[in-house]
Design a protein around this motif. Structure first.
Motif, short mmCIF file in Angstrom:
data_model
loop_
_atom_site.label_atom_id
_atom_site.label_comp_id
_atom_site.label_asym_id
_atom_site.label_seq_id
_atom_site.Cartn_x
_atom_site.Cartn_y
_atom_site.Cartn_z
N VAL A 114 -66.55 92.10 11.25
CA VAL A 114 -67.97 92.36 11.64
C VAL A 114 -68.17 93.67 12.22
O VAL A 114 -67.99 93.63 13.73
CB VAL A 114 -68.68 91.07 12.13
CG1 VAL A 114 -70.13 91.21 12.49
CG2 VAL A 114 -68.32 89.80 11.56
N PRO A 115 -68.48 94.64 12.01
CA PRO A 115 -68.79 95.74 12.76
C PRO A 115 -70.05 95.94 13.37
O PRO A 115 -70.96 95.20 12.88
CB PRO A 115 -68.85 97.27 11.62
CG PRO A 115 -68.27 96.61 10.26
CD PRO A 115 -68.71 94.96 10.46
N THR A 116 -70.06 96.17 14.65
CA THR A 116 -71.37 96.04 15.55
C THR A 116 -71.83 97.26 16.34
O THR A 116 -70.76 97.96 16.74
CB THR A 116 -71.28 94.92 16.23
OG1 THR A 116 -72.76 94.60 16.87
CG2 THR A 116 -70.20 94.67 17.13
N ASP A 117 -72.98 97.40 16.50
CA ASP A 117 -73.41 98.52 17.48
C ASP A 117 -74.34 97.99 18.35
O ASP A 117 -75.06 98.71 19.28
CB ASP A 117 -74.00 99.92 16.75
CG ASP A 117 -75.30 99.48 16.01
OD1 ASP A 117 -75.63 98.23 16.21
OD2 ASP A 117 -75.75 100.26 15.22
N GLY A 118 -74.43 96.63 18.36
CA GLY A 118 -75.29 96.03 19.40
C GLY A 118 -76.71 95.75 18.98
O GLY A 118 -77.54 95.23 19.78
N LEU B 269 -65.65 94.68 15.36
CA LEU B 269 -65.28 96.07 15.64
C LEU B 269 -66.45 96.93 16.13
O LEU B 269 -67.52 96.93 15.66
CB LEU B 269 -64.68 96.66 14.21
CG LEU B 269 -64.43 98.21 14.35
CD1 LEU B 269 -63.21 98.69 15.25
CD2 LEU B 269 -64.19 98.56 13.03
N CYS B 270 -66.26 97.72 17.20
CA CYS B 270 -67.34 98.80 17.58
C CYS B 270 -66.59 100.21 17.59
O CYS B 270 -65.56 100.22 18.26
CB CYS B 270 -67.59 98.38 19.10
SG CYS B 270 -69.05 99.22 19.74
N ALA B 271 -67.30 101.00 16.93
CA ALA B 271 -66.73 102.41 16.72
C ALA B 271 -67.37 103.28 17.87
O ALA B 271 -68.88 102.97 17.88
CB ALA B 271 -66.94 102.98 15.40
N GLU C 109 -70.28 100.48 27.28
CA GLU C 109 -71.39 99.97 26.25
C GLU C 109 -70.64 99.22 25.37
O GLU C 109 -71.04 97.93 24.88
CB GLU C 109 -72.32 101.06 26.10
CG GLU C 109 -73.41 100.63 25.28
CD GLU C 109 -74.24 102.03 24.92
OE1 GLU C 109 -75.14 101.60 24.25
OE2 GLU C 109 -73.56 102.87 24.72
N ALA C 110 -69.76 99.79 24.66
CA ALA C 110 -68.91 99.07 23.61
C ALA C 110 -68.55 97.74 24.12
O ALA C 110 -68.53 96.72 23.32
CB ALA C 110 -67.95 99.91 23.14
N VAL C 111 -67.78 97.52 25.32
CA VAL C 111 -67.13 96.43 25.82
C VAL C 111 -68.29 95.35 25.94
O VAL C 111 -68.33 94.23 25.63
CB VAL C 111 -66.48 96.71 27.02
CG1 VAL C 111 -66.22 95.35 27.70
CG2 VAL C 111 -65.25 97.56 26.92
N GLU C 112 -69.48 95.61 26.53
CA GLU C 112 -70.70 95.03 26.78
C GLU C 112 -71.21 94.39 25.25
O GLU C 112 -71.40 93.00 25.10
CB GLU C 112 -71.87 95.62 27.21
CG GLU C 112 -71.69 96.01 28.83
CD GLU C 112 -72.64 96.69 29.30
OE1 GLU C 112 -74.03 96.97 28.69
OE2 GLU C 112 -72.72 97.13 30.72
N VAL C 113 -71.08 95.22 24.22
CA VAL C 113 -71.55 94.56 22.94
C VAL C 113 -70.49 93.71 22.32
O VAL C 113 -71.07 92.61 21.86
CB VAL C 113 -71.57 95.83 21.89
CG1 VAL C 113 -71.65 95.45 20.46
CG2 VAL C 113 -72.86 96.78 22.24
N LEU C 114 -69.35 93.87 22.61
CA LEU C 114 -68.50 93.23 22.18
C LEU C 114 -68.18 91.60 22.97
O LEU C 114 -68.26 90.84 22.31
CB LEU C 114 -66.84 93.63 22.07
CG LEU C 114 -66.63 94.91 21.20
CD1 LEU C 114 -65.54 95.52 21.45
CD2 LEU C 114 -67.03 94.40 19.85
N GLU C 115 -68.67 91.95 24.03
CA GLU C 115 -68.73 90.66 25.21
C GLU C 115 -69.73 89.72 24.66
O GLU C 115 -69.70 88.37 24.64
CB GLU C 115 -68.73 90.85 26.39
CG GLU C 115 -67.40 91.40 27.05
CD GLU C 115 -67.62 91.83 28.60
OE1 GLU C 115 -68.77 92.16 29.14
OE2 GLU C 115 -66.62 92.20 29.31
#
Length: 277
Positions: free
Chosen positions: A147-151, A176-178, A195-201
């Motif tokens: 699941v790719p995500t950008d939030g 996955l966040c790129a 920001e990427a870490v926040e999206v994944l959390e």
């Protein structure tokens, strides 16, 4: 989750492969299967067009009967293929459309079949696009879902579908966040990485009470290239992603990352519109 799954067919190997992938999900969620073939407006003669459509339907009916206990509903429609598919889906409360990315006319690897592309762009329902490289892989089931995500809201809708499918199939989820434009990961404390870490959390919290194994990943690079490389490196069986990312876009266009993944991925891609969560 999905009660009715629609598989359009033109009799091509790609359509048959899509049906097999659709059956994997149909069995897992106890869904009925609908098969539709469209006698298009550009066929040489109406009689030939109908004969081809009926033959395509018969092949899938036989496949579904041999390989599952799913109930099957079939329909032959006339007119523009993508319009007929969308109309049937709306009128029959379809929850998921499963299509091959290349029909009888083929097309090069960098292009999607025009019917599939239009359905993905305009459908209110999730669409599972099955590329030629995925033929035969459904026999091994779906063990790893990416699941790719950008939030963005669109990506969040796709997260829910990915987790729900994983629960039913007993699959592991990789999120996955790129971070675009970076040659390497930014250091801890950098705004992009934070920001990427926040999206994944946020995704991890969403899945906390679900019966799935979920791992998160941050990688630098061009998003569609990062996604495709991840698929190859980790043996991903299914990608679920939103049709639109943070940049937004008009309804009749796809987000650029999603479009590029659809055109180049070796794994099936489930596209989810924001309002189909």
């Amino acid at each position: 989750m999905y009660d009715r799954i629609l598989v359009p067919t033109d009799g091509s190997p790609s359509a048959e492969a899509a049906a097999r992938h659709g059956l994997v999900i149909a069995k897992a969620v106890d869904a009925s299967v609908h098969v539709i073939s469209v006698a298009g407006e550009t066929e040489r003669t109406e009689r030939l067009a109908e004969a081809q459509a009926r033959d395509a339907i018969s092949k899938l009916e036989e496949l579904i009967e041999q390989e599952s206990d799913r109930s099957c509903h079939s329909a032959l429609e006339h007119g523009s293929p993508y319009e007929a598919i969308l109309s049937y889906a709306s009128e029959n409360d379809i929850d998921l459309i499963v299509m091959g990315t290349h029909g009888r006319r083929g097309l090069s690897r960098v292009l999607l079949g025009s019917v599939t592309e239009r359905v993905i762009r305009l459908s209110n329902d999730p669409v599972l696009a099955v590329p030629p490289h995925a033929i035969g892989r459904e026999r091994e089931g779906y063990d790893k879902i990416l699941v790719p995500t950008d939030g963005s809201p669109g990506a969040t809708a796709a997260v829910e579908h990915g987790i729900a499918i994983a629960e039913r199939l007993g699959a592991a989820v990789r999120v996955l966040c790129a971070i675009e434009g970076e040659r390497g990961l930014p250091p801890v404390g950098d705004p992009l990485r934070d920001e990427a870490v926040e999206v994944l959390e946020a995704v991890s919290e969403r899945a906390a009470d679900r019966n799935v194994t979920l791992t998160t990943h941050v990688q630098p690079g061009t998003p569609h290239e990062v996604i495709n490389e991840f698929v190859s490196a980790h043996g991903i069986d299914l990608i679920t992603m939103g049709t639109h990312g943070r940049s937004g876009i008009r309804r009749h266009l796809l987000g650029s990352v999603t479009e590029r993944v659809l055109r180049t991925s070796d794994a099936p891609v489930l596209t989810v519109r924001q309002d189909t969560e």
